[in-house]
Design an enzyme around this catalytic site. Structure first.
Site, mmCIF file in Angstrom:
data_model
loop_
_atom_site.group_PDB
_atom_site.id
_atom_site.type_symbol
_atom_site.label_atom_id
_atom_site.label_comp_id
_atom_site.label_asym_id
_atom_site.label_seq_id
_atom_site.Cartn_x
_atom_site.Cartn_y
_atom_site.Cartn_z
ATOM 1 N N ARG A 106 -0.983 -1.677 -11.715
ATOM 2 C CA ARG A 106 0.193 -2.089 -10.918
ATOM 3 C C ARG A 106 1.056 -3.096 -11.686
ATOM 4 O O ARG A 106 0.553 -4.068 -12.248
ATOM 5 C CB ARG A 106 -0.293 -2.704 -9.605
ATOM 6 C CG ARG A 106 0.814 -3.336 -8.796
ATOM 7 C CD ARG A 106 0.457 -3.463 -7.347
ATOM 8 N NE ARG A 106 -0.575 -4.444 -7.064
ATOM 9 C CZ ARG A 106 -1.028 -4.693 -5.833
ATOM 10 N NH1 ARG A 106 -0.560 -4.018 -4.795
ATOM 11 N NH2 ARG A 106 -1.967 -5.595 -5.642
ATOM 12 N N ARG A 118 0.085 -8.883 -11.372
ATOM 13 C CA ARG A 118 -0.424 -9.964 -10.531
ATOM 14 C C ARG A 118 -1.729 -10.505 -11.113
ATOM 15 O O ARG A 118 -2.599 -9.730 -11.497
ATOM 16 C CB ARG A 118 -0.671 -9.451 -9.106
ATOM 17 C CG ARG A 118 0.598 -9.426 -8.289
ATOM 18 C CD ARG A 118 0.412 -8.753 -6.970
ATOM 19 N NE ARG A 118 -0.778 -9.161 -6.215
ATOM 20 C CZ ARG A 118 -1.033 -8.747 -4.990
ATOM 21 N NH1 ARG A 118 -0.190 -7.924 -4.374
ATOM 22 N NH2 ARG A 118 -2.120 -9.138 -4.368
ATOM 23 N N ARG A 146 -11.590 -8.785 -3.886
ATOM 24 C CA ARG A 146 -10.673 -8.530 -2.775
ATOM 25 C C ARG A 146 -11.130 -7.312 -1.972
ATOM 26 O O ARG A 146 -11.000 -7.285 -0.742
ATOM 27 C CB ARG A 146 -9.246 -8.334 -3.304
ATOM 28 C CG ARG A 146 -8.625 -9.660 -3.723
ATOM 29 C CD ARG A 146 -7.456 -9.491 -4.661
ATOM 30 N NE ARG A 146 -6.374 -8.751 -4.084
ATOM 31 C CZ ARG A 146 -5.573 -7.937 -4.777
ATOM 32 N NH1 ARG A 146 -5.758 -7.751 -6.070
ATOM 33 N NH2 ARG A 146 -4.600 -7.323 -4.178
#
Ligand code: ADP
Ligand code: AMP
Length: 227
Positions: A133, A166, A177
């Site tokens: 990402r 990120r 997560r």
């Protein structure tokens, strides 16, 4: 539900399921804002607000920010004029306590959640998506190095900004997560199923196919999608 009722849609799914990608497409189509709790925390962090500094430690570890501050932040966002006609909620609620607080806040205004699409994706796909990402720091558009690349590597198609990865998308934090998601957020699937609001959507399909499935699911629930 009439075409003019405020429309609240919660996109449920693990980190990397495609909530942000789909929330942006739906927000455009429905002309209501995307309200992404993670984006709100990152904005606060960029501006070095006390909330951003408090959230940082939790975000760096891939843990959830405490419910009280998260709920307050999202309720304040939903009270802004641009959300008068509703919102696409992305990344909130993430706990049963957050879901109950949202329901209460909406009920006080005579409103309610219209539907909760659950974007279902395997754990293996989630890790591949998070690992590739790239995000625009200015308009928050999300790219993927393989599945949704920008026209010029590392540059946002929309505003030309350099893209970034990120810090919590590293493999170790991403795995943490996902653990937290399975423990604390996945119970919301049963919670909304019991309320008759859950619609499961196959998130392994292309971005366009998932969008089509979401539009069909929302329309089937009579939640105002005339065009
Ligand atoms: P979330 O908001 O749920 O964490 P994102 O929308 O940021 O997820 O998507 C995670 C990554 O996967 C991004 O790089 C995005 O471009 C990519 N992605 C999203 N949906 C799909 C899809 N249907 N197929 C392939 N890649 C996708
Ligand atoms: P996201 O952008 O949705 O992946 O969220 C990034 C990080 O922000 C999460 O790992 C949490 O630390 C924090 N966060 C976002 N939304 C919430 C929420 N609803 N409750 C608690 N923490 C959140």
């Amino acid at each position: 539900m009439t075409a003019n009722s405020p429309l609240y849609i919660i996109l449920l799914g693990a980190p990397g399921a495609g909530k942000g990608t789909q929330a942006r497409l739906l927000a455009e189509k429905l002309a209501i804002p995307q309200v992404a709790s993670g984006d709100l925390f990152r904005e606060n962090l960029n501006q070095q607000t006390p909330l951003g500094l408090l959230a940082k430690g939790y975000m760096d570890r891939g843990e959830l920010v405490p419910d009280d501050v998260t709920i307050r932040m999202v309720e304040e966002r939903l009270a802004r004029p641009d959300a008068e006609r509703g919102a696409i909620l992305d990344g909130f609620p993430r706990t049963i306590a957050q879901a109950e607080a949202l329901e209460q806040a909406l009920a006080q205004a005579g409103r309610r959640v219209a539907c909760v699409p659950y974007i279902k994706v395997s754990e293996q796909t989630l890790l591949l998506r998070l690992g590739g990402r790239w995000i625009c720091p200015v308009c928050q558009t999300t790219y993927h190095v393989l599945y949704s690349p920008p026209k010029v590597a590392g540059i946002c198609d929309k505003d030309g900004s350099p893209l970034y990865q990120r810090p919590d998308d590293t493999e170790e934090t991403a795995r943490n997560r996902l653990q937290i998601y399975f423990q604390q957020t996945a119970p919301l699937i049963a919670y909304y199923r019991d309320k008759g609001l859950l619609v499961e959507v196959d998130g392994e399909q292309s971005i366009e196919a998932v969008h089509g499935a979401l539009v069909a699911a929302i329309t089937a629930r009579g939640a105002g999608l005339a065009s």
